[in-house]
Enzyme design. Sequence first.
Site, mmCIF file in Angstrom:
data_model
loop_
_atom_site.group_PDB
_atom_site.id
_atom_site.type_symbol
_atom_site.label_atom_id
_atom_site.label_comp_id
_atom_site.label_asym_id
_atom_site.label_seq_id
_atom_site.Cartn_x
_atom_site.Cartn_y
_atom_site.Cartn_z
ATOM 1 C CB ILE A 65 -1.177 0.331 1.016
ATOM 2 C CG1 ILE A 65 -0.152 -0.127 2.629
ATOM 3 C CG2 ILE A 65 -2.116 -1.664 1.237
ATOM 4 C CD1 ILE A 65 -1.610 0.503 3.800
ATOM 5 C CB THR A 103 2.621 -0.659 6.819
ATOM 6 O OG1 THR A 103 3.377 -0.882 5.892
ATOM 7 C CG2 THR A 103 1.159 -1.035 7.301
ATOM 8 C CD GLU A 130 -4.497 -1.907 20.994
ATOM 9 O OE1 GLU A 130 -3.617 -1.734 21.438
ATOM 10 O OE2 GLU A 130 -5.027 -3.302 20.866
ATOM 11 C CE1 TYR A 152 -2.197 -1.739 14.832
ATOM 12 C CE2 TYR A 152 -3.158 -1.918 17.467
ATOM 13 C CZ TYR A 152 -2.740 -2.130 16.278
ATOM 14 O OH TYR A 152 -4.497 -1.778 15.826
ATOM 15 C CE LYS A 156 -5.323 0.606 12.515
ATOM 16 N NZ LYS A 156 -5.556 0.361 10.992
ATOM 17 C CG ASN A 181 -8.231 -7.123 22.086
ATOM 18 O OD1 ASN A 181 -7.745 -6.121 22.009
ATOM 19 N ND2 ASN A 181 -7.613 -8.238 22.370
ATOM 20 C CE1 TYR A 209 4.121 -9.124 27.905
ATOM 21 C CE2 TYR A 209 1.968 -8.621 26.553
ATOM 22 C CZ TYR A 209 3.495 -9.224 26.494
ATOM 23 O OH TYR A 209 4.000 -8.561 25.639
ATOM 24 C CG ASP A 274 2.519 -5.578 32.767
ATOM 25 O OD1 ASP A 274 1.869 -5.770 31.180
ATOM 26 O OD2 ASP A 274 1.432 -4.921 33.244
ATOM 27 C CG HIS A 278 -0.130 -4.061 29.001
ATOM 28 N ND1 HIS A 278 0.394 -5.346 29.683
ATOM 29 C CD2 HIS A 278 -1.209 -4.594 28.044
ATOM 30 C CE1 HIS A 278 -0.654 -6.144 29.173
ATOM 31 N NE2 HIS A 278 -1.560 -5.273 28.419
HETATM 32 P P1 NAD Z 1 -2.976 -8.747 10.311
HETATM 33 O O1 NAD Z 1 -1.530 -8.660 11.193
HETATM 34 O O2 NAD Z 1 -3.439 -10.068 10.718
HETATM 35 O O3 NAD Z 1 -2.465 -8.720 9.304
HETATM 36 C C1 NAD Z 1 -2.664 -7.636 8.267
HETATM 37 C C2 NAD Z 1 -2.509 -7.539 6.984
HETATM 38 O O4 NAD Z 1 -1.686 -6.610 6.290
HETATM 39 C C3 NAD Z 1 -1.387 -8.698 6.540
HETATM 40 O O5 NAD Z 1 -1.947 -9.491 5.682
HETATM 41 C C4 NAD Z 1 -0.166 -8.055 6.256
HETATM 42 O O6 NAD Z 1 0.661 -9.216 4.597
HETATM 43 C C5 NAD Z 1 -0.999 -6.764 4.789
HETATM 44 N N1 NAD Z 1 -0.178 -5.674 5.058
HETATM 45 C C6 NAD Z 1 0.851 -6.084 5.879
HETATM 46 N N2 NAD Z 1 1.222 -4.213 5.373
HETATM 47 C C7 NAD Z 1 1.238 -3.978 3.767
HETATM 48 C C8 NAD Z 1 1.850 -2.959 3.700
HETATM 49 N N3 NAD Z 1 2.279 -2.152 4.019
HETATM 50 N N4 NAD Z 1 0.707 -3.666 1.977
HETATM 51 C C9 NAD Z 1 0.151 -4.189 2.147
HETATM 52 N N5 NAD Z 1 -0.247 -5.024 2.851
HETATM 53 C C10 NAD Z 1 0.892 -4.923 4.016
HETATM 54 O O7 NAD Z 1 -4.219 -8.026 11.136
HETATM 55 P P2 NAD Z 1 -5.790 -7.978 11.425
HETATM 56 O O8 NAD Z 1 -5.750 -8.556 13.002
HETATM 57 O O9 NAD Z 1 -6.294 -8.972 9.866
HETATM 58 O O10 NAD Z 1 -5.942 -6.392 12.008
HETATM 59 C C11 NAD Z 1 -6.820 -6.046 10.259
HETATM 60 C C12 NAD Z 1 -7.184 -4.019 10.448
HETATM 61 O O11 NAD Z 1 -7.831 -4.736 11.679
HETATM 62 C C13 NAD Z 1 -5.656 -3.971 11.321
HETATM 63 O O12 NAD Z 1 -5.621 -2.160 10.151
HETATM 64 C C14 NAD Z 1 -5.909 -3.565 12.313
HETATM 65 O O13 NAD Z 1 -5.081 -1.875 12.832
HETATM 66 C C15 NAD Z 1 -7.389 -3.385 12.516
HETATM 67 N N6 NAD Z 1 -7.724 -4.363 14.463
HETATM 68 C C16 NAD Z 1 -7.120 -5.354 14.530
HETATM 69 C C17 NAD Z 1 -7.128 -5.920 15.417
HETATM 70 C C18 NAD Z 1 -7.365 -7.664 16.758
HETATM 71 O O14 NAD Z 1 -8.014 -7.683 17.415
HETATM 72 N N7 NAD Z 1 -7.026 -8.314 14.985
HETATM 73 C C19 NAD Z 1 -8.320 -5.162 16.360
HETATM 74 C C20 NAD Z 1 -8.382 -3.877 16.114
HETATM 75 C C21 NAD Z 1 -7.964 -3.149 15.248
#
Ligand code: NAD
Length: 343
Positions: A65, A103, A130, A152, A156, A181, A209, A274, A278
């Site tokens: 991206i 990213t 978060e 992180y 975001k 989460n 933790y 921890d 956190h």
């Molecule tokens: P993940 O880490 O499982 O997947 C992230 C994906 O993004 C991966 O497939 C990775 O290859 C791709 N990626 C990373 N950098 C990239 C780049 N520069 N260009 C293209 N692709 C890239 O994450 P997830 O848990 O599926 O989370 C997805 C979204 O949801 C994120 O934006 C995260 O911040 C948000 N989120 C997740 C949670 C959770 O509990 N998992 C909670 C709140 C928000």
Amino acid sequence: MSQTRILVTGGAGFIGSHYVRTLLGPFGPDDVSVTVLDAFTYAASPASLDEVSDSPRFRLVVGDIRDPDTVDRLVAEHDHVVHFAAESHVDRSLASSAEFVTTNVLGTHVLLDAALRHGTQTFVHVSTDEVYGSIPAGSSSEEQPLNPNSPYSASKASSDLIALAYHRSHGLDVRVTRCSNNYGHHQFPEKIIPLFVTNLLDGRKVPLYGDGLHIRDWLHIDDHVRGIELVRTKGRAGEVYNIGGGTELSNTDLTALLLQTCGASWDAVEYVADRKGHDRRYSVDWSKAHVELGYKPQKDFTEGLAETVDWYRDNRDWWEPLKAGPALAVPAARTGTTGAVAC
Ligand code: NAD
């Protein structure tokens, strides 16, 4: 039938792949086509897209991206963008945060610029609870000022603000979701639930933790995906929608449930230092999504957790290569069990 062409960034990750499987699955809308743009970092799994790889409405592009040319070409070809791609693991952002900034912040900006140039109809930016920071009591509404504490969550929060600025300054139809989460199948085994489950299935210890009293609200992946679809199809431009799960648990309570579900005892728990900075508790008020969009989490947590454990038990071929791979050999950003990092 005319189809809405959706560009899904990060569609090979945990939530993105679930979103794509749901959209192109038997109960998904038949008037959408999906292109996944994913850089295939350590967190991606090609196997997570196996179910949809033969669909005529699916296309996979391996790309970053942060690459303006790739992004420009793809955004031009699509009606909607649903943006999941991110570096997503707090511990990794404590060890090294450069990729999080490039990213999560710059990559989002590259996408927004392309969306503005090409008149993208709707841009859904997937964010996190978060960004509100720790909340000792009550729940964070969408109006609450952002107070992120980790690299992180700061990255975001920065991307949320840029995304919303593209709406306020340029009128781009940006919608931001902030979820709690997530849990469910196909989650990379570094986050607390898949890490603990896979360790327990292997008869290994699980690292808890600090005092174990940090509280998170748990959201099943199905509920999250439904919430995102409601925002994409019925949400309003320029609005933020919290998406919560309705099950608040301390990490100790969660661990107890996981031990019980996996048939292990507290002897399997190793208390470790921890995490730096956190956050003690997150909780989002999702009444806006409920009132405006009819969102409500449906999955019972105990049932969802048992299904998740069963999935990891039955799908070792999905997670064993990931656990054995280089991504989890990186030392954690804390002392304690080498190679074991928790969410
Ligand atoms: P993940 O880490 O499982 O997947 C992230 C994906 O993004 C991966 O497939 C990775 O290859 C791709 N990626 C990373 N950098 C990239 C780049 N520069 N260009 C293209 N692709 C890239 O994450 P997830 O848990 O599926 O989370 C997805 C979204 O949801 C994120 O934006 C995260 O911040 C948000 N989120 C997740 C949670 C959770 O509990 N998992 C909670 C709140 C928000």
